[in-house]
Design a protein around this motif. Structure first.
Motif, PDB file in Angstrom:
ATOM      1  N   ILE A  65       0.839  -1.208   0.000  1.00 44.33           N
ATOM      2  CA  ILE A  65       0.000   0.000   0.000  1.00 44.33           C
ATOM      3  C   ILE A  65       0.868   1.249   0.000  1.00 44.33           C
ATOM      4  O   ILE A  65       0.588   2.211  -0.728  1.00 44.33           O
ATOM      5  N   ASP A  66       1.935   1.252   0.795  1.00 45.14           N
ATOM      6  CA  ASP A  66       2.831   2.416   0.839  1.00 45.14           C
ATOM      7  C   ASP A  66       3.535   2.634  -0.498  1.00 45.14           C
ATOM      8  O   ASP A  66       3.707   3.773  -0.941  1.00 45.14           O
ATOM      9  N   ALA A  67       3.941   1.542  -1.136  1.00 44.69           N
ATOM     10  CA  ALA A  67       4.591   1.664  -2.441  1.00 44.69           C
ATOM     11  C   ALA A  67       3.625   2.228  -3.477  1.00 44.69           C
ATOM     12  O   ALA A  67       3.982   3.116  -4.273  1.00 44.69           O
ATOM     13  N   LEU A  68       2.395   1.746  -3.465  1.00 48.03           N
ATOM     14  CA  LEU A  68       1.388   2.238  -4.408  1.00 48.03           C
ATOM     15  C   LEU A  68       0.985   3.679  -4.072  1.00 48.03           C
ATOM     16  O   LEU A  68       0.660   4.456  -4.981  1.00 48.03           O
ATOM     17  N   LEU A  69       1.011   4.031  -2.792  1.00 46.42           N
ATOM     18  CA  LEU A  69       0.742   5.422  -2.398  1.00 46.42           C
ATOM     19  C   LEU A  69       1.776   6.357  -3.015  1.00 46.42           C
ATOM     20  O   LEU A  69       1.436   7.429  -3.533  1.00 46.42           O
ATOM     21  N   LYS A  70       3.027   5.957  -2.964  1.00 50.35           N
ATOM     22  CA  LYS A  70       4.090   6.775  -3.563  1.00 50.35           C
ATOM     23  C   LYS A  70       3.864   6.940  -5.064  1.00 50.35           C
ATOM     24  O   LYS A  70       4.085   8.029  -5.621  1.00 50.35           O
ATOM     25  N   ILE A  71       3.430   5.872  -5.722  1.00 50.92           N
ATOM     26  CA  ILE A  71       3.140   5.953  -7.157  1.00 50.92           C
ATOM     27  C   ILE A  71       2.004   6.938  -7.409  1.00 50.92           C
ATOM     28  O   ILE A  71       2.059   7.748  -8.348  1.00 50.92           O
ATOM     29  N   ALA A  72       0.960   6.875  -6.574  1.00 51.42           N
ATOM     30  CA  ALA A  72      -0.177   7.801  -6.724  1.00 51.42           C
ATOM     31  C   ALA A  72       0.273   9.248  -6.567  1.00 51.42           C
ATOM     32  O   ALA A  72      -0.140  10.129  -7.330  1.00 51.42           O
ATOM     33  N   VAL A  73       1.133   9.500  -5.580  1.00 51.08           N
ATOM     34  CA  VAL A  73       1.637  10.856  -5.338  1.00 51.08           C
ATOM     35  C   VAL A  73       2.518  11.321  -6.491  1.00 51.08           C
ATOM     36  O   VAL A  73       2.473  12.492  -6.894  1.00 51.08           O
ATOM     37  N   ILE A  74       3.313  10.424  -7.033  1.00 51.72           N
ATOM     38  CA  ILE A  74       4.202  10.756  -8.144  1.00 51.72           C
ATOM     39  C   ILE A  74       3.400  11.118  -9.397  1.00 51.72           C
ATOM     40  O   ILE A  74       3.721  12.077 -10.108  1.00 51.72           O
ATOM     41  N   ILE A  75       2.357  10.351  -9.663  1.00 48.42           N
ATOM     42  CA  ILE A  75       1.576  10.531 -10.890  1.00 48.42           C
ATOM     43  C   ILE A  75       0.610  11.709 -10.796  1.00 48.42           C
ATOM     44  O   ILE A  75       0.303  12.354 -11.810  1.00 48.42           O
ATOM     45  N   ALA A  76       0.134  12.024  -9.603  1.00 50.20           N
ATOM     46  CA  ALA A  76      -0.940  13.013  -9.416  1.00 50.20           C
ATOM     47  C   ALA A  76      -0.714  14.355 -10.114  1.00 50.20           C
ATOM     48  O   ALA A  76      -1.611  14.840 -10.817  1.00 50.20           O
ATOM     49  N   PRO A  77       0.455  15.016  -9.957  1.00 49.65           N
ATOM     50  CA  PRO A  77       0.614  16.335 -10.591  1.00 49.65           C
ATOM     51  C   PRO A  77       0.422  16.314 -12.104  1.00 49.65           C
ATOM     52  O   PRO A  77      -0.255  17.190 -12.660  1.00 49.65           O
ATOM     53  N   ALA A  78       1.002  15.314 -12.760  1.00 50.10           N
ATOM     54  CA  ALA A  78       0.885  15.232 -14.220  1.00 50.10           C
ATOM     55  C   ALA A  78      -0.528  14.870 -14.661  1.00 50.10           C
ATOM     56  O   ALA A  78      -0.961  15.258 -15.748  1.00 50.10           O
ATOM     57  N   ARG A  79      -1.257  14.129 -13.831  1.00 50.47           N
ATOM     58  CA  ARG A  79      -2.629  13.774 -14.171  1.00 50.47           C
ATOM     59  C   ARG A  79      -3.581  14.947 -13.946  1.00 50.47           C
ATOM     60  O   ARG A  79      -4.498  15.180 -14.734  1.00 50.47           O
ATOM     61  N   LEU A  80      -3.374  15.688 -12.879  1.00 53.72           N
ATOM     62  CA  LEU A  80      -4.312  16.751 -12.506  1.00 53.72           C
ATOM     63  C   LEU A  80      -3.985  18.090 -13.174  1.00 53.72           C
ATOM     64  O   LEU A  80      -4.884  18.881 -13.449  1.00 53.72           O
ATOM     65  N   TYR A  81      -2.702  18.359 -13.413  1.00 57.63           N
ATOM     66  CA  TYR A  81      -2.293  19.673 -13.943  1.00 57.63           C
ATOM     67  C   TYR A  81      -1.361  19.503 -15.147  1.00 57.63           C
ATOM     68  O   TYR A  81      -0.354  20.201 -15.278  1.00 57.63           O
ATOM     69  N   LYS A  82      -1.737  18.597 -16.007  1.00 58.00           N
ATOM     70  CA  LYS A  82      -0.892  18.241 -17.150  1.00 58.00           C
ATOM     71  C   LYS A  82      -0.625  19.417 -18.080  1.00 58.00           C
ATOM     72  O   LYS A  82       0.481  19.576 -18.593  1.00 58.00           O
TER      73      LYS A  82
ATOM     74  N   ALA B  59      -7.676   2.088  -0.438  1.00 62.31           N
ATOM     75  CA  ALA B  59      -6.808   0.918  -0.325  1.00 62.31           C
ATOM     76  C   ALA B  59      -7.089   0.136   0.956  1.00 62.31           C
ATOM     77  O   ALA B  59      -7.148  -1.095   0.946  1.00 62.31           O
ATOM     78  N   LEU B  60      -7.249   0.843   2.079  1.00 65.30           N
ATOM     79  CA  LEU B  60      -7.519   0.168   3.348  1.00 65.30           C
ATOM     80  C   LEU B  60      -8.913  -0.457   3.356  1.00 65.30           C
ATOM     81  O   LEU B  60      -9.119  -1.525   3.950  1.00 65.30           O
ATOM     82  N   ALA B  61      -9.871   0.207   2.708  1.00 68.75           N
ATOM     83  CA  ALA B  61     -11.225  -0.355   2.626  1.00 68.75           C
ATOM     84  C   ALA B  61     -11.217  -1.651   1.820  1.00 68.75           C
ATOM     85  O   ALA B  61     -11.813  -2.663   2.231  1.00 68.75           O
ATOM     86  N   ILE B  62     -10.531  -1.647   0.686  1.00 68.01           N
ATOM     87  CA  ILE B  62     -10.444  -2.847  -0.152  1.00 68.01           C
ATOM     88  C   ILE B  62      -9.709  -3.960   0.583  1.00 68.01           C
ATOM     89  O   ILE B  62     -10.122  -5.132   0.564  1.00 68.01           O
ATOM     90  N   ASP B  63      -8.611  -3.602   1.255  1.00 68.18           N
ATOM     91  CA  ASP B  63      -7.850  -4.591   2.013  1.00 68.18           C
ATOM     92  C   ASP B  63      -8.712  -5.222   3.106  1.00 68.18           C
ATOM     93  O   ASP B  63      -8.670  -6.445   3.319  1.00 68.18           O
ATOM     94  N   SER B  64      -9.499  -4.409   3.807  1.00 68.86           N
ATOM     95  CA  SER B  64     -10.351  -4.920   4.882  1.00 68.86           C
ATOM     96  C   SER B  64     -11.416  -5.861   4.344  1.00 68.86           C
ATOM     97  O   SER B  64     -11.721  -6.897   4.963  1.00 68.86           O
ATOM     98  N   ILE B  65     -11.975  -5.525   3.194  1.00 70.22           N
ATOM     99  CA  ILE B  65     -12.994  -6.392   2.582  1.00 70.22           C
ATOM    100  C   ILE B  65     -12.380  -7.741   2.195  1.00 70.22           C
ATOM    101  O   ILE B  65     -12.955  -8.806   2.473  1.00 70.22           O
ATOM    102  N   LEU B  66     -11.194  -7.707   1.588  1.00 72.88           N
ATOM    103  CA  LEU B  66     -10.525  -8.955   1.176  1.00 72.88           C
ATOM    104  C   LEU B  66     -10.126  -9.789   2.391  1.00 72.88           C
ATOM    105  O   LEU B  66     -10.179 -11.028   2.354  1.00 72.88           O
ATOM    106  N   ALA B  67      -9.724  -9.112   3.472  1.00 71.78           N
ATOM    107  CA  ALA B  67      -9.296  -9.828   4.675  1.00 71.78           C
ATOM    108  C   ALA B  67     -10.455 -10.521   5.378  1.00 71.78           C
ATOM    109  O   ALA B  67     -10.233 -11.438   6.184  1.00 71.78           O
TER     110      ALA B  67
END
Length: 286
Positions: free
Chosen positions: A64-81, A122-130
């Motif tokens: 989840i932390d690794a994917l969070l970093k990816i989301a943060v990295i991608i966000a500026p280019a997606r939102l303010y391209k 992410a935490l909601a999906i993880d909780s449902i799967l668990a």
């Protein structure tokens, strides 16, 4: 604009960016949310020993932390391209808001809104799967915000405990929860500020080019560090004195130094790059 900050204008730019947030980022978030689901399904369908196909909460938190970093990295280019595009960026330039208001809105959506929405999903999906009797053991949400529990689990998982003496639990307990939280939040701010700045500097392939710059800087810093250590006799002698009796003290000292270096480094980098982003918004020519 003459007026640097007006609460009504700021509310309008927040609403404008908010309306663009979902259509611009929903696909990225959906893909990142789907990755743990794919891992879960792949593990369930693998015909192997059930005991080897168990993912505990800590291993899933790392994902989840690794994917969070990816989301943060991608966000500026997606939102303010297109905010620095000479043609498509005219609409952004003509928005009835000051530079400060545009900048603050950008920071809010890249640094605050994106991580919160991703983590919540992410935490909601993880909780449902668990909840199902499958490979996900425990709930990641129960440990995600407890850094001390994560540290203890990492020590056990990596068999570090055998190297440490009885003072180690005391050292962990004496770590400031506030300091740990600030360090974690500053990490997100620093990562986001790097790619917000890259988004304003580069015209095309913004994220990829910024990653390339970071890799190049990392190589340069690594070369400098290795040469410094290799040519520093006092430091070499210090490492040679490490043994079973003082390894705990050494690890504790290294953690203390690393945390303080990380804190001040993140503050400086964030401040400089956020200022650079603000200046680029202000001076951008269309």
């Amino acid at each position: 604009m003459n007026n640097t900050f007006n609460i009504n204008r700021f509310g309008k730019i927040l609403k404008h960016d908010g309306l663009n947030f979902i259509p611009n980022s929903i696909l990225t978030l959906a893909i990142l949310w789907a990755i743990p689901v794919v891992i879960y399904l792949f593990t369930v369908l693998m015909p192997t020993n059930e005991t080897t196909n168990i993912y505990d909460a800590m291993s899933r938190i790392n994902v989840i932390d690794a994917l969070l970093k990816i989301a943060v990295i991608i966000a500026p280019a997606r939102l303010y391209k297109y905010c620095n595009d000479s043609r498509k960026g005219i609409g952004y330039a003509m928005l009835p808001a000051s530079t400060l208001e545009k900048f603050l809105s950008m920071v809010i959506y890249c640094v605050i809104v994106t991580p919160i929405i991703y983590i919540a999903g992410a935490l909601a999906i993880d909780s449902i799967l668990a909840l199902f009797n499958g490979p996900y053991e425990g709930f990641a949400a129960s440990m995600y915000f407890d850094k001390f529990a994560q540290i203890d689990k990492s020590i056990v998982d990596h068999d570090v405990a055998g190297l440490l003496d009885d003072t180690w639990p005391i050292f962990v307990e004496n770590l400031s929860p506030t300091f740990m939280t600030i360090l974690s939040l500053l990490g997100i701010l620093t990562l986001s500020s790097i790619f917000m700045f890259g988004n304003m500097i580069f015209k095309k392939r913004k994220t990829g080019k910024m990653i390339g710059v970071l890799i190049l800087l990392s190589i340069i810093i690594m070369i400098i560090f290795i040469n410094y250590v290799a040519n520093n006799e006092a430091l070499i002698n210090y490492f040679e004195q490490i043994n079973e009796d003082n390894v705990t003290e050494f690890i504790e000292r290294m953690i203390f130094i690393w945390m303080n270096v990380a804190l001040y480094t993140e503050i400086i980098i964030s401040a400089l790059l956020l200022w650079g982003t603000y200046r680029k918004i202000k001076t951008q020519k269309y």
